[in-house]
Write an enzyme that holds these catalytic residues in place. Structure first.
Site, short mmCIF file in Angstrom:
data_model
loop_
_atom_site.label_atom_id
_atom_site.label_comp_id
_atom_site.label_asym_id
_atom_site.label_seq_id
_atom_site.Cartn_x
_atom_site.Cartn_y
_atom_site.Cartn_z
N PHE A 178 75.45 33.80 10.59
CA PHE A 178 76.56 33.84 9.66
C PHE A 178 77.81 34.31 10.42
O PHE A 178 77.74 35.30 11.16
CB PHE A 178 76.23 34.81 8.53
CG PHE A 178 77.19 34.77 7.39
CD1 PHE A 178 77.14 33.75 6.46
CD2 PHE A 178 78.15 35.76 7.23
CE1 PHE A 178 78.03 33.71 5.39
CE2 PHE A 178 79.05 35.73 6.17
CZ PHE A 178 78.98 34.70 5.25
N ASP A 227 69.09 40.75 11.10
CA ASP A 227 69.82 40.66 9.85
C ASP A 227 68.91 39.99 8.81
O ASP A 227 68.44 38.87 9.02
CB ASP A 227 71.12 39.86 10.04
CG ASP A 227 72.02 39.94 8.81
OD1 ASP A 227 71.49 40.03 7.70
OD2 ASP A 227 73.25 39.92 8.98
N TYR A 249 73.11 41.91 -2.78
CA TYR A 249 73.63 41.09 -3.89
C TYR A 249 73.09 39.67 -3.87
O TYR A 249 73.39 38.89 -4.75
CB TYR A 249 75.17 41.07 -3.88
CG TYR A 249 75.78 40.66 -2.57
CD1 TYR A 249 75.83 39.33 -2.19
CD2 TYR A 249 76.29 41.61 -1.69
CE1 TYR A 249 76.38 38.96 -0.97
CE2 TYR A 249 76.84 41.26 -0.48
CZ TYR A 249 76.87 39.92 -0.11
OH TYR A 249 77.40 39.56 1.10
N LYS A 250 72.30 39.32 -2.84
CA LYS A 250 71.69 37.99 -2.80
C LYS A 250 70.35 38.07 -3.54
O LYS A 250 70.34 38.25 -4.74
CB LYS A 250 71.56 37.53 -1.35
CG LYS A 250 72.96 37.27 -0.74
CD LYS A 250 72.95 36.94 0.74
CE LYS A 250 74.38 36.73 1.22
NZ LYS A 250 74.52 36.78 2.68
N ARG A 304 73.28 23.42 -0.61
CA ARG A 304 72.30 24.49 -0.44
C ARG A 304 71.73 24.89 -1.80
O ARG A 304 72.47 25.10 -2.75
CB ARG A 304 73.01 25.66 0.23
CG ARG A 304 72.11 26.75 0.71
CD ARG A 304 72.91 27.72 1.55
NE ARG A 304 73.82 28.52 0.74
CZ ARG A 304 74.23 29.74 1.08
NH1 ARG A 304 73.81 30.29 2.19
NH2 ARG A 304 75.05 30.41 0.31
C1 LIG Z 1 75.89 37.06 3.20
C2 LIG Z 1 75.93 37.46 4.63
C3 LIG Z 1 76.91 38.35 5.10
C4 LIG Z 1 77.99 38.86 4.22
O1 LIG Z 1 78.49 40.10 4.64
P1 LIG Z 1 79.31 41.01 3.64
O2 LIG Z 1 79.88 42.07 4.50
O3 LIG Z 1 78.33 41.54 2.63
O4 LIG Z 1 80.34 40.17 2.97
C5 LIG Z 1 76.83 38.74 6.43
N1 LIG Z 1 75.86 38.26 7.25
C6 LIG Z 1 74.92 37.40 6.82
C7 LIG Z 1 73.86 36.90 7.76
C8 LIG Z 1 74.94 36.95 5.50
O5 LIG Z 1 74.04 36.07 5.08
#
Ligand SMILES: *Cc1c(COP(=O)(O)O)cnc(C)c1O
Length: 397
Positions: free
Chosen positions: A113, A184, A209-210, A356
């Site tokens: 990400f 992660d 939150y996911k 997705r």
């Molecule tokens: C959703 C996601 C994020 C989002 O980070 P936030 O700081 O919560 O906005 C970061 N890394 C990964 C791998 C994600 O899937």
């Protein structure tokens, strides 16, 4: 046995909606609304500042951390809540780099990400001194872990394709080459069984939150392996990670173990929602969620491939190699997703061409899978996506 009919009833889902985006924002657990209201009225309203002691707000980050720890195979008292995932990525990386001082490379993959990559870039810039981020294709990570790598920063499940790395294998390789493994779990926690202890992970981070349904902006978590807990030095040395915050010392001394990864005042209202959401997880077995998720994703892939042959599967075909999502490619992916959303099937779009769909067995069953397959087939057959209003990109896709 997990009763998936009973778990569905624990969520508020709007009428007429097939929700396949719980991998981006989990839906509202019915109990969360009442829990947050209670926290607002009875705790904040009545207790005011004394809520930090009386209502146990100050302990919430570690109490909730332990509940999440159970879902990701973490040892007791190794997980704490707070901040956003981007911040937790930075914290884990900074501590891990400091523990491997003779090396300069953070290794990640091009499927990660972007925020993780950006945080790594920013950290390298701040550190200077030759620190750099190296990215390789996801299937080249293993071979790229060599004696130059200080830290591997890998997201277990790829946010676009759902491709799942082998955590135990890559961690073992990292350790064999003298690197530290940061994982992660953004698309893993609550989606697939994770065994941090068994895999020997050094650090892990993830969001709530996911798949964990804490609501928009819910706080992230960080894990530090017990063998590092007293050695890891926090780069973001905030007062609540201090050994004695209320001594108000002029200089920083890290708190005990995982407590040192706290930074500042935690978001009490979001944590109240998260605690209510985690009650749902007390009633379920991760292995059963995984088995059910595989049934649902297999059914979706078969259905879509049979009915909509112009969509290309972007996820691994072998369910053991993917997380709890399925992605398809199409050059008009954005418009197709808008047409689906207009018809009540909510997934999302990830540039450049990925549709997705997340599958969360807690509230998605065969009826939703079949409904989504049928609506998608109609959108494709009749080119219902081919309308100007479906091609205007919104701020959030
Ligand atoms: C959703 C996601 C994020 C989002 O980070 P936030 O700081 O919560 O906005 C970061 N890394 C990964 C791998 C994600 O899937």
């Amino acid at each position: 046995m997990t009763d998936f009919t009973a778990t569905r009833d624990l969520f508020h889902l709007p009428d007429g909606v097939i929700y396949l985006d719980g991998n981006s924002l989990g839906p509202l657990p019915k109990a969360a609304a009442a829990r947050v209201q209670r926290t607002i009225e009875q705790e904040w309203g009545e207790m005011l500042i004394t809520g930090w002691n009386k209502a146990g707000w100050m302990e919430m980050p570690s109490r909730i951390g332990n509940r999440i720890g159970r879902l990701i195979g973490a040892e007791p008292d190794t997980v704490v809540i707070g901040d956003t995932l981007s911040i937790k990525v930075y914290q884990a990386l900074a501590s891990a780099l400091e523990m491997n001082p003779n090396r300069r490379v953070i290794l990640s993959d091009t499927g990660n990400f972007p925020s993780d990559l950006y945080m790594a870039e920013g950290l390298c810039r701040t550190l200077g001194n030759g620190y750099r981020l190296k990215t390789v294709a996801p299937d080249e990570v293993e071979a790229a872990i060599d004696e130059t790598v200080a830290v591997t920063m890998i997201t277990e499940v790829d946010y676009r394709t759902g491709r799942k790395h082998d955590m135990a294998r890559l961690t073992a390789r990292a350790h064999a080459k003298g690197a530290i493994a940061v994982w992660d779990l953004a698309h893993s926690a609550g989606a697939v069984p994770v065994d941090l202890k068994g895999a020997g992970a050094d650090f892990a981070v993830g969001c709530t939150y996911k798949y964990l349904n804490s609501g928009p902006g819910g706080p992230a978590f960080i894990y530090v392996a017990p063998r590092h807990a007293e050695a890891a030095r926090p780069a973001l040395s905030g007062w609540l990670g201090h050994e004695a915050p209320f001594a108000f010392d002029l200089s920083y001394r890290p708190g005990r173990g995982i407590e040192r990864m706290r930074v500042g005042t935690p978001p009490v209202l979001q944590m109240a929602a998260l605690e209510a959401s985690l009650d749902v997880w007390d009633k379920v077995e991760m292995s059963e969620i995984r088995a059910r998720s595989i049934e649902l994703t297999e059914r979706f892939i078969q259905g879509v491939e049979a009915a909509s042959p112009t969509l290309w599967l972007a996820s691994p075909r072998n369910p053991a190699e993917r997380g709890s999502q399925v992605s398809f490619r199409h050059p008009e992916g954005y418009a197709i997703m808008q047409a689906l959303i207009a018809r009540g099937v909510i997934g999302d779009f990830r540039a450049p061409d990925i549709l997705r769909f997340g599958f969360t067995p807690l509230y998605v069953g065969e009826a939703e899978v079949d409904g989504a397959v049928a609506i998608l087939a109609e959108v494709m057959d009749k080119a219902l996506w081919d309308r100007p209003e479906y091609k205007v990109r919104a701020r959030v896709t």
